[in-house]
Design an enzyme around this catalytic site. Structure first.
Site, PDB file in Angstrom:
ATOM      1  N   HIS A  78      34.534  35.848  41.056  1.00  0.00           N
ATOM      2  CA  HIS A  78      34.207  36.932  41.988  1.00  0.00           C
ATOM      3  C   HIS A  78      32.741  36.910  42.410  1.00  0.00           C
ATOM      4  CE1 HIS A  78      37.843  39.803  41.617  1.00  0.00           C
ATOM      5  NE2 HIS A  78      38.217  38.564  41.406  1.00  0.00           N
ATOM      6  N   HIS A 245      44.788  31.362  37.950  1.00  0.00           N
ATOM      7  CA  HIS A 245      45.846  32.234  37.443  1.00  0.00           C
ATOM      8  C   HIS A 245      46.612  31.618  36.280  1.00  0.00           C
ATOM      9  CE1 HIS A 245      46.040  34.789  41.383  1.00  0.00           C
ATOM     10  NE2 HIS A 245      44.870  34.835  40.779  1.00  0.00           N
TER      11      HIS A 245
END
Length: 719
Positions: A78, A245
């Site tokens: 992020h 993920h």
């Protein structure tokens, strides 16, 4: 509330973003060199300290599965993932995630905890390790700790101590919203420049799907646009999503609206910068996105679990315990469950996000997933390289990369230039070449415009562009409208002739590159223009630029550097400003910020180039002087002269006539990019200095200094 000037006058041109180019707010001394400090680190010892933090769960914020690795990957992702190609802003450099607005974005919920966990490491190494580097390094260490082989790591991210207010995040006034104003003509999938994220306050796209609905087709469309705007192709996109993920889980034990406290920047003072407070015992878990569950049965292990689950099961959309859309396997009893994140005696069923299922339903993405599934080593390599690109894309050329883990390979996205395999010119040769250039038949205007066109592509945001490489002679730059391709071809051919004659005449190994000659020619033009005005100046010059090849130039990647407006050459473009900048002058300030210019430097450059007559297409617009080619202060003198009046001549108010008040005669034409220096109070205050009777010498000095700065912006080899 104390209102600012911007609150009182919303249409006021924002020049304060240029002030940070002068006053950075750093607590370190001016002579502080972060690179020198970083080089003293024992990187292995730093990584060991991060590993220790990562595997020691704290009661105040317990680690999922006893390992903070997935949390640190999310933190690094992020931080770096805010980067966007269109203006090169955001990204991991500066450690901006610890400052607002990023520190309090809804998508960064609980990453404040990740940074606090790393506080002991930062405290131990102090100025030797920036937050920007620490955040990214922690992501790499996390991957390695969970069995993944990373491609490398480079330090060199210098911390900022003030938010970058030049970054435009979007038109919305509420978090987690998407307004039609975010898109050109209000059409979803057609983001306005320079945006990349599709939702205010989210890094990428809404994980539930467009507008919070489980629309896989729309989600795939958003993913492709978003990742393209952060310089990722389809394969890199799939590798990043699938690789990231593979680890961890998302948290949505209950509704965020009912249980979360305010974000860090709104939290009470006793929280000391921590936000989103909630009681784990009351809700039986954590809350971040409002979506709940892991992706695989082994959330802290590198494996093929994510791809196998996604492709091996059918998925259906459901509302999870946090009230958000997520996807569960149709045959729940056929999928391996993961251990509980906080209690290994319990199990959790894997889930998928709408953005995950979108990859399976998009034909191109699905083919890549299948290829990765059949070739796990290829998947590992693709994720390693895509992750490396993600966390280093905003750092510029490899000359800036620090540390023992920097790969030997230079990637095309790093805009490579060759090393010089010859001896560089010295002062005597530079003087000889300047004479040759001035005797070549090229005008001072042509030489100045070409040098400016080459150097001013630089962006301090991601350290791309600049004169080094002489890419102005390559596609796409040689075909840009602002560079006047037909005239540019003539200039380049002439300079190449000068270069060839000089290099062929040498009996030693001294050679000049075209990149150096372009800058040297611009410098010669400035010196001659100053002499025409009665000033003897020498523009500083440092040789060492080399010439890149077309094969070393990613044409598509360089397209985003094309100026839509260039105030210094008085280029207005097509007047199509369907983006977040409403006027040419806003674009002017935006470009000045990317060039790291101050308000006086911007003003001096515009006024000086107008005096030279170095305007787009040889136009007289803004050349407010009867002696173009001489470096005078006539532009400011005549712009500020109240014997004239200014009358718009087009509906858009882009072009104006400057008329003699007494006779009504049209004396000059000008554009908004000229008149703003008399209209805006801050710009006029500086113009007053340069336009005064004793201001010309000051203008010449400041113009030469600003010009030299721009010519050298990309010379990282000199640092």
């Amino acid at each position: 509330m104390t209102w600012s000037n911007e609150d009182w006058w919303p249409n006021l041109l924002r020049l304060d973003i240029l002030d940070d180019n002068v006053y950075g707010g750093s607590p370190y001394d001016e002579d502080f060199e972060y690179a020198e400090e970083f080089r003293t680190l024992d990187l292995d010892a730093v990584k060991a300290d991060i590993e220790d933090v990562m595997t020691t769960s704290k009661e105040w914020w317990p680690a999922d599965y006893g390992h903070y690795g997935p949390l640190f990957i999310r933190m690094a992702w992020h931080s770096a993932g805010t980067y966007r190609t269109l203006d090169g802003r955001a990204g991991a450099a500066g450690g901006l995630q610890r400052l607002p607005p990023e520190s309090s974005w809804p998508d960064n919920i609980n990453l404040d905890k990740a940074r606090r966990l790393l506080q002991p490491v930062k405290q131990k190494y102090g100025r030797k390790l920036s937050w920007g580097d620490l955040i990214v390094l922690a992501g790499n260490v996390a991957l390695e700790s969970m069995g993944f082989e990373t491609y490398g790591f480079a330090g060199g991210r210098v911390d900022e101590f003030k938010s970058n207010e030049a970054v435009e995040w979007g038109p919305e006034t509420e978090w987690e919203t998407t307004s039609p104003e975010r898109y050109k003509e209000g059409e979803a999938g057609n983001l306005k420049d320079p945006l990349a994220n599709t939702v205010m306050g989210l890094i990428y796209v809404n994980p539930e799907g467009p507008n919070g609905e489980p629309d896989v087709e729309g989600s795939a469309k958003n993913i492709r646009e978003e990742f393209d705007r952060m310089a990722m192709n389809d394969e890199e996109t799939v590798a990043l999503i699938a690789g990231g993920h593979t680890f961890g889980k998302v948290h949505g034990a209950d509704s965020p609206e009912e249980h979360q406290g305010p974000e860090p920047e709104a939290a009470p003072i006793e929280e000391q910068g921590l936000g989103w407070k909630h009681d784990f015992d009351d809700i039986g878990g954590m809350i971040t996105s409002g979506i709940e569950g892991p992706w695989t049965d082994a959330p802290i292990q590198w494996d093929m679990g994510y791809i196998d689950n996604l492709l091996g099961h059918d998925w259906t959309s459901v509302k999870g315990p946090g009230g958000a859309w997520q996807w569960h396997p149709v045959e729940a009893d056929e999928i391996e469950h993961a251990p509980g994140a906080q209690d290994s005696s319990k199990t959790e069923q894997p889930m998928m996000l709408t953005t995950d299922v979108a990859l399976k339903h998009d034909d191109d993405y699905r083919e890549i997933l299948k290829r990765f599934q059949e070739n796990p080593d290829e998947f590992q390599k693709a994720f390693a390289k895509a992750w490396y690109k993600l966390i280093h894309r905003d750092m510029g050329p490899p000359e800036r990369f620090l540390g023992p883990e920097v790969p030997e390979e230079t990637m095309i996205w790093q805009d490579p230039v060759p090393d010089a395999d010859y001896d560089l010119i010295g002062d005597a040769e530079a003087a000889e070449l300047k004479e040759d250039v001035l005797d070549s038949g090229l005008s001072t205007q042509q030489l100045a415009k070409t040098a400016w066109a080459a150097a001013s592509t630089y962006r301090d945001s991601d350290k791309r562009g600049g004169a080094n490489g002489a890419r102005i002679r390559l596609e796409p730059q040689r075909s840009w409208e602002v560079n006047e391709p037909a005239e540019l071809e003539t200039v380049l051919e002439t300079l190449e002739d000068v270069q060839a004659a000089f290099n062929e005449s040498r009996s030693d190994d001294v050679r000049v590159s075209l990149a150096d000659l372009i800058v040297l020619g611009g410098n010669a033009a400035i010196e001659q223009a100053a002499a025409e005005a009665g000033y003897d100046v020498e523009v500083p010059f440092e040789p060492g630029r080399t010439d890149a090849t077309q094969e070393q130039t990613d044409v598509e990647s360089f397209e985003v550097l094309e100026p839509k407006v260039d105030a210094v050459r008085n280029y207005l473009g097509e007047g199509d400003y369907d983006d977040l900048y409403d006027s040419p002058e806003e674009r002017m300030v935006d470009k000045a910020e990317l060039l790291n210019l101050s308000v006086p430097e911007l003003t001096a450059l515009v006024g000086g180039m107008r005096a030279l007559g170095a305007t787009y297409d040889g136009s007289d617009r803004g050349v407010l002087t009867d002696r173009p080619g001489a470096l005078t202060n006539d532009f400011f003198v005549n712009l500020l002269d109240m014997d004239f009046e200014w009358v718009p001549v087009d509906e858009d108010g882009y072009v104006f006539e400057i008329r003699d008040r007494e006779t009504g005669d049209v004396v000059w034409e000008a554009t908004r990019l000229d008149l703003i220096f008399g209209s805006n109070s801050r710009l006029r205050a500086v113009a007053d200095v340069y336009g005064a009777a004793d201001g010309e010498e000051k203008l010449v000095e400041d113009f030469v200094a600003a010009w030299s700065t721009v010519m050298q912006l990309d010379r990282f080899d000199l640092e």
